[in-house]
Structures are given as C-alpha cells and as structure tokens.
Design a protein around this motif. Sequence first.
Motif, mmCIF file in Angstrom:
data_model
loop_
_atom_site.group_PDB
_atom_site.id
_atom_site.type_symbol
_atom_site.label_atom_id
_atom_site.label_comp_id
_atom_site.label_asym_id
_atom_site.label_seq_id
_atom_site.Cartn_x
_atom_site.Cartn_y
_atom_site.Cartn_z
ATOM 1 N N ILE A 1 0.939 -1.366 0.239
ATOM 2 C CA ILE A 1 -0.146 0.138 -0.127
ATOM 3 C C ILE A 1 0.736 1.204 0.106
ATOM 4 N N GLU A 2 2.112 0.929 0.521
ATOM 5 C CA GLU A 2 2.951 2.132 0.840
ATOM 6 C C GLU A 2 3.441 2.760 -1.219
ATOM 7 N N ARG A 3 3.398 1.846 -1.389
ATOM 8 C CA ARG A 3 4.496 1.739 -2.650
ATOM 9 C C ARG A 3 3.408 2.509 -3.546
ATOM 10 N N SER A 4 1.564 2.350 -3.391
ATOM 11 C CA SER A 4 0.900 2.791 -4.711
ATOM 12 C C SER A 4 0.775 5.143 -3.899
ATOM 13 N N PRO A 5 1.222 5.781 -4.851
ATOM 14 C CA PRO A 5 -0.080 7.308 -4.977
ATOM 15 C C PRO A 5 -0.883 7.471 -4.287
ATOM 16 N N ILE A 6 -1.765 6.512 -4.656
ATOM 17 C CA ILE A 6 -3.270 6.630 -4.260
ATOM 18 C C ILE A 6 -3.516 6.765 -2.836
ATOM 19 N N PHE A 7 -2.065 5.854 -2.604
ATOM 20 C CA PHE A 7 -2.889 5.767 -0.757
ATOM 21 C C PHE A 7 -1.525 6.867 0.118
ATOM 22 N N LYS A 8 -1.252 7.202 -0.636
ATOM 23 C CA LYS A 8 0.040 8.258 0.445
ATOM 24 C C LYS A 8 -1.119 9.194 0.832
ATOM 25 N N SER A 9 -2.206 10.049 0.732
ATOM 26 C CA SER A 9 -2.834 10.637 1.339
ATOM 27 C C SER A 9 -3.555 9.707 2.132
ATOM 28 N N VAL A 10 -4.162 8.517 2.679
ATOM 29 C CA VAL A 10 -4.925 8.110 3.223
ATOM 30 C C VAL A 10 -4.129 8.274 4.900
ATOM 31 N N ASP A 11 -4.555 8.388 5.939
ATOM 32 C CA ASP A 11 -4.006 7.769 7.096
ATOM 33 C C ASP A 11 -3.682 6.791 7.585
ATOM 34 N N GLU A 12 -3.146 7.207 8.235
ATOM 35 C CA GLU A 12 -2.125 5.056 8.765
ATOM 36 C C GLU A 12 -3.845 4.579 9.764
ATOM 37 N N GLU A 13 -5.096 4.759 10.308
ATOM 38 C CA GLU A 13 -6.220 4.194 10.679
ATOM 39 C C GLU A 13 -6.832 3.522 9.653
ATOM 40 N N TYR A 14 -7.049 4.444 8.346
ATOM 41 C CA TYR A 14 -7.933 4.331 7.197
ATOM 42 C C TYR A 14 -7.035 2.908 6.636
ATOM 43 N N MET B 1 -13.238 4.950 1.142
ATOM 44 C CA MET B 1 -12.217 5.766 0.685
ATOM 45 C C MET B 1 -12.240 7.155 -0.135
ATOM 46 N N MET B 2 -12.798 6.680 -1.574
ATOM 47 C CA MET B 2 -13.132 8.068 -2.122
ATOM 48 C C MET B 2 -13.977 9.261 -1.669
ATOM 49 N N ASN B 3 -15.542 8.366 -0.963
ATOM 50 C CA ASN B 3 -16.025 9.311 -0.902
ATOM 51 C C ASN B 3 -15.372 10.131 0.563
ATOM 52 N N ASN B 4 -14.538 9.618 1.189
ATOM 53 C CA ASN B 4 -14.295 10.010 2.605
ATOM 54 C C ASN B 4 -12.421 11.195 2.400
ATOM 55 N N ASN B 5 -11.994 10.739 0.987
ATOM 56 C CA ASN B 5 -10.729 11.777 1.033
ATOM 57 C C ASN B 5 -11.060 12.350 -0.639
ATOM 58 N N PRO B 6 -11.487 13.570 -0.719
ATOM 59 C CA PRO B 6 -11.602 13.924 -2.212
ATOM 60 C C PRO B 6 -10.249 13.844 -3.402
ATOM 61 N N LYS B 7 -8.555 13.567 -2.324
ATOM 62 C CA LYS B 7 -7.368 14.300 -2.611
ATOM 63 C C LYS B 7 -7.249 12.128 -3.456
ATOM 64 N N VAL B 8 -7.184 10.770 -3.263
ATOM 65 C CA VAL B 8 -7.891 10.012 -3.635
ATOM 66 C C VAL B 8 -8.828 9.941 -4.731
ATOM 67 N N LYS B 9 -9.774 10.592 -4.850
ATOM 68 C CA LYS B 9 -10.845 10.883 -5.910
ATOM 69 C C LYS B 9 -10.643 11.368 -6.648
ATOM 70 N N GLU B 10 -9.714 12.886 -6.827
ATOM 71 C CA GLU B 10 -8.979 13.426 -7.462
ATOM 72 C C GLU B 10 -8.297 12.214 -8.636
ATOM 73 N N LEU B 11 -7.303 11.779 -7.679
ATOM 74 C CA LEU B 11 -6.305 11.473 -8.506
ATOM 75 C C LEU B 11 -6.401 9.983 -8.651
ATOM 76 N N LEU B 12 -7.809 9.261 -8.443
ATOM 77 C CA LEU B 12 -8.349 7.592 -9.307
ATOM 78 C C LEU B 12 -8.792 8.552 -10.832
ATOM 79 N N MET B 13 -9.768 9.208 -10.726
ATOM 80 C CA MET B 13 -10.104 10.391 -11.593
ATOM 81 C C MET B 13 -9.236 10.821 -12.652
#
Length: 135
Positions: A1-14, A107-119
């Motif tokens: 998970i740590e390798r992917s830019p998609i998950f970099k902005s996700v907090d540790e708990e998530y 994750m997309m709904n709770n993290n706009p940065k992830v949604k933006e990266l995926l889109m």
Amino acid sequence: IERSPIFKSVDEEYKEKLKAAACLKTYAPGDKIIEEGGLTADVFLICTGKVQITADVAGQEIVLAELLPGEIIGEVAVVTGVARTSTATAVEPVEVIAFPEYMMLEMMNNNPKVKELLMRMVEERAMDAISKSIF
C-alpha cells in the motif's frame, strides 16, 4: 500500500481498515485478473510481477499497457460504475492485493485527494487507450 500514490494521502487508521478488508491473490502467467465486460469492481494493487492490459477494439486485441508493482488495476469500474473496460492478464507470476469495491468507494467519498487521483488516472488511461486504438 505504501508504494502506491493513491494511498499516500490516506491516514494510518484508514490504511489499517483497508488492509483488514483486503486479500492477497496470486496469479500464474496467462491467468486473467480482470476480464473485459465483467461486472466485478474490486481494485487491485500489483505487489509482484507484470500485468498486461488489453482491450477488444473492433474485434482486435490491442495492448494498452504493461503494469508493474505499485500500480493499480480495476479503478475504472469503481470510478465510473460501468463494466470492466479491459482485460488484465498476468504476464509472469503476479501477486496483488484485492480491495473490495465498497472500501474503495468509501475511501473516495471520505478523501477528495484519492478521488481526484483515481479520476485523473482513469482519464489518463482512457486517453492513452484512445490513442492506441486509433493508430
């Protein structure tokens, strides 16, 4: 998970929540990870190996990409809600982490940065696919 830019902005708990819902899958060369037209919507993070992405264009199989560890496959179905738009095939032994669709949507709904990266990823891959199918 740590390798992917998609998950970099996700907090540790998530990230821990994602890891708990995910499962490790292995594929032999030639195995289909995703099939074009399929209705599944899990997202896969490539851990080891190489994956070839192909699509049927006017009855002809077109190679769209070869993806390596750290890259994501299957994001188009989650972002767009449509059937799989390409086939992902293991070129060599592959391990992926499979994330359930519901976790990715949450994750997309709770993290706009992830949604933006995926889109953005979906848009870039679509443009790349169009350029390869035209020429």
